[in-house]
Write an enzyme that holds these catalytic residues in place. Structure first.
Site, short mmCIF file in Angstrom:
data_model
loop_
_atom_site.label_atom_id
_atom_site.label_comp_id
_atom_site.label_asym_id
_atom_site.label_seq_id
_atom_site.Cartn_x
_atom_site.Cartn_y
_atom_site.Cartn_z
N ASP A 162 6.02 -4.49 4.70
CA ASP A 162 7.08 -4.15 3.75
C ASP A 162 8.22 -3.29 4.30
O ASP A 162 9.38 -3.61 4.14
CB ASP A 162 6.47 -3.42 2.54
CG ASP A 162 5.34 -4.21 1.90
OD1 ASP A 162 4.89 -5.21 2.48
OD2 ASP A 162 4.91 -3.83 0.80
N GLU A 386 -6.94 1.20 3.71
CA GLU A 386 -5.90 0.16 3.79
C GLU A 386 -5.29 0.13 5.20
O GLU A 386 -5.06 -0.94 5.76
CB GLU A 386 -4.82 0.48 2.75
CG GLU A 386 -3.73 -0.57 2.63
CD GLU A 386 -2.71 -0.22 1.52
OE1 GLU A 386 -2.81 0.88 0.93
OE2 GLU A 386 -1.83 -1.05 1.26
#
Ligand code: GLC
Length: 421
Positions: A162, A386
């Protein structure tokens, strides 16, 4: 096989079961309450180690989100949840189930092949049904994300990385005057210094609104969309996916001519992503013709794509020496490196998996093993986070993450080596 990795194997399966919503898994409870495209493909890889039927279901559910133009969206909003922004109403697409309006890295064909090869006999009917859908999704990439064999993204989210520094320059000129107020939910789950900044988010939203305003018309986004950058990650991943799709076409006795054409075109495109100024594959803003000047973990996916580029081994050796744990998502010697901020420095286990698959295939076993050992050490030390800080190995982002558990089971766990599977 030791007790610790056995315990972690059990934990990984528990995480995957805990994030299982029946026919799809969420990346992690809370932060990401829907089905994400490449997360699910990784989940299938993980499920294939202990529940092959469930692996097929994961892939099949992903394709219930496929649009009639072939695109497999990056999020499928199967069930209403008010815990995520931007939700289905913001995207304003017309598909049922509701989806986002952009795609994500197409690892699905490659992992379909991996799942199929676990048991070709039981997998054949699943494969035959999925094959035309995979083919249509690759055709969509070629029709709408192809610039001279380089694969572009219309939104940084499409790359799966992102807020990577690759996008900085292209993002700078995006008009945010119409974005207005919005409330991010991610900051309620994760420490803000581990997440993208507001300046990134305003631009992410400006691109979403531009897509919605033209009803996600691909021709319009191609010609006038706010963002169109060739991504080495997407380009390498689609090249590999085409090679795997071709192997699947052979299994099914399907004609592979169209896929061979895509492979030839992308092989030519890859060469245009070589930036001599940094000695690495780089992102290229196709609107301005300018390189990003960024060595990222995606630059090293050449081997995954079947391209054995020795110049990248030099860059690899330099980058892995610069942090304790590899592979940092951005060059640690760059001024833009931030060890905790998402795609600007942290290690992502899924990228390590792809890198190691490629390195191993191309005969660089030592480098592949270094990435596996680092990934196993990070997970053993910090759990199924994550992503991880490459300097001290601390966990970052959400915890109990599906794809981190999946790659542990499919690749990083020492028990896999011992059992030789
Ligand atoms: C973030 C990541 C993306 C991932 C998603 C769900 O947006 O950047 O790659 O698919 O979270 O885990």
């Amino acid at each position: 096989m030791n007790v610790v990795s056995n315990t972690l194997d059990t934990q990984a399966r528990e995480i995957m079961r805990g994030n299982d919503r029946g026919t799809y898994t969420v990346p992690t409870d809370g932060l990401y309450p829907y089905q994400w495209n490449w997360d699910s493909a990784f989940a299938a890889l993980g499920f294939a180690t202990f529940d092959l039927d469930r692996a097929w279901v994961e892939l099949e559910t992903l394709f219930t989100g496929q649009w009639s133009n072939g695109m497999v969206p990056h999020i499928i909003f199967h069930e209403a949840s008010d815990g995520y922004f931007p939700g289905p109403d913001v995207w304003g697409t017309t598909h049922t189930p509701p989806t986002s309006g952009i795609s994500q890295p197409p690892v699905a064909a490659s992992f379909t092949r991996a799942v199929f090869e676990k048991n070709p006999e039981s997998g054949r009917a699943h494969l035959a049904a999925l094959f035309p859908k995979l083919l249509a999704s690759h055709r969509w990439f070629f029709e709408h994300r192809n610039e001279d064999g380089m694969i572009v993204v219309n939104h940084p989210w499409e790359s799966g990385r992102d807020n990577a520094p690759e996008w900085d320059e292209a993002m700078e000129n995006i008009d945010i005057s119409r974005v207005g107020d919005y409330k991010r939910n991610d900051l309620g789950h994760v420490d803000p210094h581990m997440r993208p900044q507001k300046t990134d988010y305003d631009r992410f939203m400006a691109i979403v609104y531009a897509g919605r305003d033209c009803e996600w018309d691909e021709a319009e986004m191609t010609a006038n969309g706010p963002f169109r950058v060739a991504d080495p990650g997407m380009t390498f991943i689609l090249l590999r996916a085409n090679r795997d799709l071709l192997a699947l076409a052979d299994v099914l006795g399907e004609d592979g001519g169209e896929i061979r054409g895509w492979i030839t075109a992308i092989e030519a495109g890859v060469e245009k992503l070589w930036n001599p100024a940094i000695g690495a594959y780089d992102a290229l803003n196709v609107r301005t013709g300018e390189f990003a000047g960024s060595v990222s973990s995606a630059s090293f996916l050449c081997w995954y794509a079947g391209i054995d580029d020795h110049r990248m081994l030099t860059a690899f050796d330099r980058v892995i020496k610069a942090t304790t744990f590899s592979m940092p998502s951005h060059d640690p010697e760059s001024a833009r490196f931030e060890p905790f901020r998402y795609w600007r420095g942290p290690v992502w286990g899924i990228i390590n998996t792809l890198l190691a698959m490629g390195l191993k295939d191309m005969g660089h076993a030592a480098q592949a093993e270094k990435l596996r050992e680092d990934t196993a050490a990070l997970i053993s030390k910090s759990g199924f986070a994550e992503y991880f800080n490459p300097q001290d190995g601390s966990p970052a982002g959400g915890m109990d993450f599906t794809w981190t558990a999946a790659i542990w089971l499919a690749w990083a766990s020492p028990t896999i080596k011992t059992e030789g599977s």
